[in-house]
Design a protein around this motif. Structure first.
Motif, mmCIF file in Angstrom:
data_model
loop_
_atom_site.group_PDB
_atom_site.id
_atom_site.type_symbol
_atom_site.label_atom_id
_atom_site.label_comp_id
_atom_site.label_asym_id
_atom_site.label_seq_id
_atom_site.Cartn_x
_atom_site.Cartn_y
_atom_site.Cartn_z
ATOM 1 N N PRO A 142 -19.727 1.394 46.618
ATOM 2 C CA PRO A 142 -20.496 2.318 47.420
ATOM 3 C C PRO A 142 -19.778 3.602 47.366
ATOM 4 C CG PRO A 142 -19.775 0.314 48.693
ATOM 5 C CD PRO A 142 -19.693 -0.004 47.193
ATOM 6 N N LEU A 143 -18.140 3.396 47.489
ATOM 7 C CA LEU A 143 -17.359 4.564 47.762
ATOM 8 C C LEU A 143 -17.761 5.485 46.361
ATOM 9 C CD1 LEU A 143 -13.614 3.811 48.994
ATOM 10 C CD2 LEU A 143 -15.528 5.431 49.758
ATOM 11 N N LEU A 144 -17.697 5.002 45.301
ATOM 12 C CA LEU A 144 -17.967 5.905 44.002
ATOM 13 C C LEU A 144 -19.153 6.626 44.125
ATOM 14 C CD1 LEU A 144 -16.952 3.452 41.150
ATOM 15 C CD2 LEU A 144 -15.635 5.535 41.565
ATOM 16 N N GLU A 145 -20.228 6.029 44.800
ATOM 17 C CA GLU A 145 -21.588 6.503 44.805
ATOM 18 C C GLU A 145 -21.506 7.621 45.799
ATOM 19 O OE1 GLU A 145 -25.144 4.525 44.153
ATOM 20 O OE2 GLU A 145 -24.278 2.822 43.985
ATOM 21 N N ILE A 146 -20.608 7.300 46.912
ATOM 22 C CA ILE A 146 -20.656 8.419 48.071
ATOM 23 C C ILE A 146 -19.852 9.543 47.322
ATOM 24 C CG2 ILE A 146 -19.601 8.843 50.349
ATOM 25 C CD1 ILE A 146 -20.135 6.141 50.897
ATOM 26 N N LEU A 147 -18.695 9.324 46.855
ATOM 27 C CA LEU A 147 -18.119 10.353 46.467
ATOM 28 C C LEU A 147 -18.497 11.273 45.356
ATOM 29 C CD1 LEU A 147 -14.373 8.391 45.970
ATOM 30 C CD2 LEU A 147 -14.887 10.414 47.709
ATOM 31 N N SER A 148 -19.317 10.325 44.539
ATOM 32 C CA SER A 148 -20.252 11.167 43.552
ATOM 33 C C SER A 148 -21.274 12.470 43.840
ATOM 34 C CB SER A 148 -20.752 10.177 42.496
ATOM 35 O OG SER A 148 -19.737 9.319 41.946
ATOM 36 N N LEU A 149 -21.595 11.970 45.212
ATOM 37 C CA LEU A 149 -22.957 12.967 45.828
ATOM 38 C C LEU A 149 -22.449 13.696 46.788
ATOM 39 C CD1 LEU A 149 -25.834 13.692 45.505
ATOM 40 C CD2 LEU A 149 -26.287 11.387 46.947
ATOM 41 N N ALA A 150 -21.960 13.295 47.976
ATOM 42 C CA ALA A 150 -21.440 13.860 49.004
ATOM 43 C C ALA A 150 -20.291 14.563 49.021
ATOM 44 C CB ALA A 150 -21.408 12.962 50.486
ATOM 45 N N PRO A 151 -19.946 15.685 49.776
ATOM 46 C CA PRO A 151 -18.919 16.813 49.909
ATOM 47 C C PRO A 151 -17.785 15.669 50.356
ATOM 48 C CG PRO A 151 -20.590 17.525 50.885
ATOM 49 C CD PRO A 151 -21.055 16.286 50.495
ATOM 50 N N ALA A 152 -16.535 15.759 49.809
ATOM 51 C CA ALA A 152 -15.227 14.928 50.303
ATOM 52 C C ALA A 152 -15.160 15.387 51.706
ATOM 53 C CB ALA A 152 -14.326 14.964 49.570
ATOM 54 N N SER A 153 -15.411 16.939 51.922
ATOM 55 C CA SER A 153 -15.185 17.352 53.105
ATOM 56 C C SER A 153 -15.847 16.672 54.267
ATOM 57 C CB SER A 153 -15.326 19.026 53.180
ATOM 58 O OG SER A 153 -16.565 19.113 52.742
ATOM 59 N N LYS A 154 -16.829 16.143 54.349
ATOM 60 C CA LYS A 154 -17.667 15.497 55.112
ATOM 61 C C LYS A 154 -17.680 13.932 55.353
ATOM 62 C CE LYS A 154 -21.619 17.795 55.865
ATOM 63 N NZ LYS A 154 -22.849 18.105 55.460
ATOM 64 N N LEU A 155 -16.467 13.399 54.529
ATOM 65 C CA LEU A 155 -16.457 12.046 54.527
ATOM 66 C C LEU A 155 -14.941 11.548 55.532
ATOM 67 C CD1 LEU A 155 -16.758 11.240 50.834
ATOM 68 C CD2 LEU A 155 -18.690 11.007 52.860
ATOM 69 N N MET A 156 -15.141 10.624 56.185
ATOM 70 C CA MET A 156 -13.849 10.148 57.061
ATOM 71 C C MET A 156 -13.591 8.708 57.024
ATOM 72 S SD MET A 156 -14.910 12.812 60.399
ATOM 73 C CE MET A 156 -16.520 12.342 59.998
ATOM 74 N N TYR A 157 -12.508 8.357 56.777
ATOM 75 C CA TYR A 157 -12.141 6.919 57.044
ATOM 76 C C TYR A 157 -12.312 6.579 58.283
ATOM 77 C CZ TYR A 157 -8.996 2.910 57.807
ATOM 78 O OH TYR A 157 -8.814 1.785 58.313
ATOM 79 N N GLY A 158 -12.665 5.262 58.540
ATOM 80 C CA GLY A 158 -12.767 4.672 59.825
ATOM 81 C C GLY A 158 -12.597 3.295 59.764
#
Ligand SMILES: [Zn+2]
Length: 216
Positions: A142-158
């Protein structure tokens, strides 16, 4: 700092406006259903939808983000109602256009939906908790898919872990490893430049959340 809602696990994310009398009746029902000395479990939809609307109002007035649980979480949820795509009416409401929303739990299994929403709606951010750490090494996909589509500037570890302090350290270790693997996978295939990947890793693990929540 931010507000948080678990409406996905009670009456669902298909939030809408209700006539005032429905909200009042719903509130009366909720009061009547509280067991003596017990804790209420609110599920009345008109009441909860109205409470979310009030929360959005306060969030927009105070400039604070609103975290919204989406996807898996409590074991007794109706997962269909926790699909973040159901938030469309909130996202299209001009009153909340500037209010930053944070989808929690990677919205798993609605990961692709969440990545898409993060890519197209300026106000949508995505928190990667619960899927990290509970998918273990399997969070790579899932991380690969998220990083491939969404801007990294709007992703946050939790992590969403609680109780045992050791869990925070373990979760952070696993997440760093899995995120590193996902970013490395993209760099190897020329999907990302290595300096961009390193900056994305730092942002996802720290600076995005600091900026969004106004932390020092
Ligand atoms: Zn949670």
């Amino acid at each position: 700092m931010a507000f948080k809602s678990i409406i996905a696990y009670r009456s669902g994310l298909d939030v809408r406006a209700w006539p005032e009398r429905d909200c009042a009746a719903s509130y009366a029902q909720a009061l009547a259903a509280i067991p003596a000395g017990g804790r209420p479990r609110l599920t009345e939809k008109p009441l909860l939808d109205r409470l979310l609307e009030i929360t959005l109002e306060v969030a927009s007035q105070t400039g604070r983000p609103l975290q919204i649980h989406a996807g898996f979480g409590d074991p007794d949820i109706d997962l269909v109602r926790a699909n973040p795509l159901l938030l469309r009416s909130v996202l299209e409401d001009s009153r909340w256009a500037e209010t930053r929303l944070v989808l929690l739990h990677m919205a798993y299994p609605y990961v692709r939906e969440a990545a898409f929403m993060t890519a197209v709606w300026p106000q949508v951010h995505l928190d990667l908790s619960l899927a990290l750490p509970f998918l273990g090494p399997g969070a790579l996909f899932p991380l690969l898919e998220i990083l491939s589509l969404a801007p990294a500037s709007k992703l946050m570890y939790g992590s969403d872990v609680s109780a045992l302090p050791e869990l925070f350290a373990l979760s952070a270790d696993w997440a760093r490893a899995t995120l590193g693997e996902a970013l490395g996978w993209l760099v190897e295939r020329d999907g990302l430049d290595d300096t961009v990947a390193a900056a994305a890793g730092r942002a996802i693990l720290s600076s995005n959340a600091r900026a969004l929540y106004g932390l020092a």
